[in-house]
Design an enzyme around this catalytic site. Structure first.
Site, short mmCIF file in Angstrom:
data_model
loop_
_atom_site.label_atom_id
_atom_site.label_comp_id
_atom_site.label_asym_id
_atom_site.label_seq_id
_atom_site.Cartn_x
_atom_site.Cartn_y
_atom_site.Cartn_z
CG ASP A 159 -1.79 1.23 1.32
OD1 ASP A 159 -2.12 1.78 0.25
OD2 ASP A 159 -2.14 1.64 2.44
CG ASP B 27 -0.40 3.20 7.37
OD1 ASP B 27 -0.96 3.80 6.43
OD2 ASP B 27 -0.28 3.68 8.50
CD GLU C 65 -5.10 0.64 -1.74
OE1 GLU C 65 -5.53 -0.37 -1.12
OE2 GLU C 65 -5.06 1.78 -1.25
#
Length: 207
Positions: free
Chosen positions: A35, A168, A95
């Site tokens: 991410d 995260d 992502e």
């Protein structure tokens, strides 16, 4: 982990590590999920053997302690490359940036994603890009799920005893799990195996 460091096979004068031997046997598939971010990069790595899904590592790279944006990008590239060299993933799932109103923020996020992808392409790892809603849908069944809901589902799915305080890391792990669930569904993702394929599919993102 010690086994991955041992050099134990010699064949035709080529020394193979345990990690490389695993790839030859094709008994295990490893996915690195990322991410990307300009303040924090979350990542998670899973291994799949048959139908057995196992968490190898999840963590985050803290970037907001660096004032220089270019230094943050350097750190992202180095950390991603380090993860690839340590865990030898077969695939990298990342992502896609969420396009908002702040143009400067989106440019910075796009660069963060780009350098992580560059590390994968440098090591010739196939890369697949997923939209945030697609990741949430794959993990929880709800494209509008919260970070907490995603983390809770991952905890149950991978038997994680303690979740990190900041989510995260679980966001990065969710991307890897999303890729696992979407195996064999080419219409549900964008896949790149080289800079040429990425550039041809994203001409407007190359300036």
């Amino acid at each position: 982990m010690f086994l991955f460091q041992i050099i134990f096979i010699k064949k035709n004068h080529v020394i193979l590590t345990f990690a490389k031997y695993r790839k030859i046997l094709k008994t295990e598939r490893i996915i690195l999920g990322i991410d990307p971010g300009t303040t924090v990069m979350g990542f998670g790595i899973i291994s799949i053997t048959g139908n057995d899904l196992k968490l190898l590592v999840m963590d985050e790279l803290i970037l907001n302690k660096y004032d220089s944006h270019s230094l943050r990008l350097k750190k992202i590239f180095e950390r991603t490359l380090g993860l690839i060299d340590e865990y030898h993933p077969d695939e990298l799932a990342i992502e896609a940036p969420f396009f908002g109103k702040n143009v400067q923020s989106m440019l910075k996020l796009g660069r963060a994603q780009g350098v992580a992808m560059a590390a994968g392409l440098y090591r010739e790892i196939p890369i697949t890009e997923y939209l945030p809603k697609k990741v949430k849908m794959a993990v929880t069944g709800n494209g509008n799920a919260s970070k907490e809901q995603v983390a809770a589902m991952l905890k149950r799915l991978l038997n994680i005893s303690v979740l990190p305080t900041k989510l995260d890391a679980t966001d990065g792990l969710a991307v890897a799990v999303c890729h696992y669930f979407n195996a064999g569904k080419p219409d549900a993702k964008k896949k790149y195996s080289s800079w040429k394929s990425f550039i041809s599919d994203n001409p407007k993102r190359i300036k």
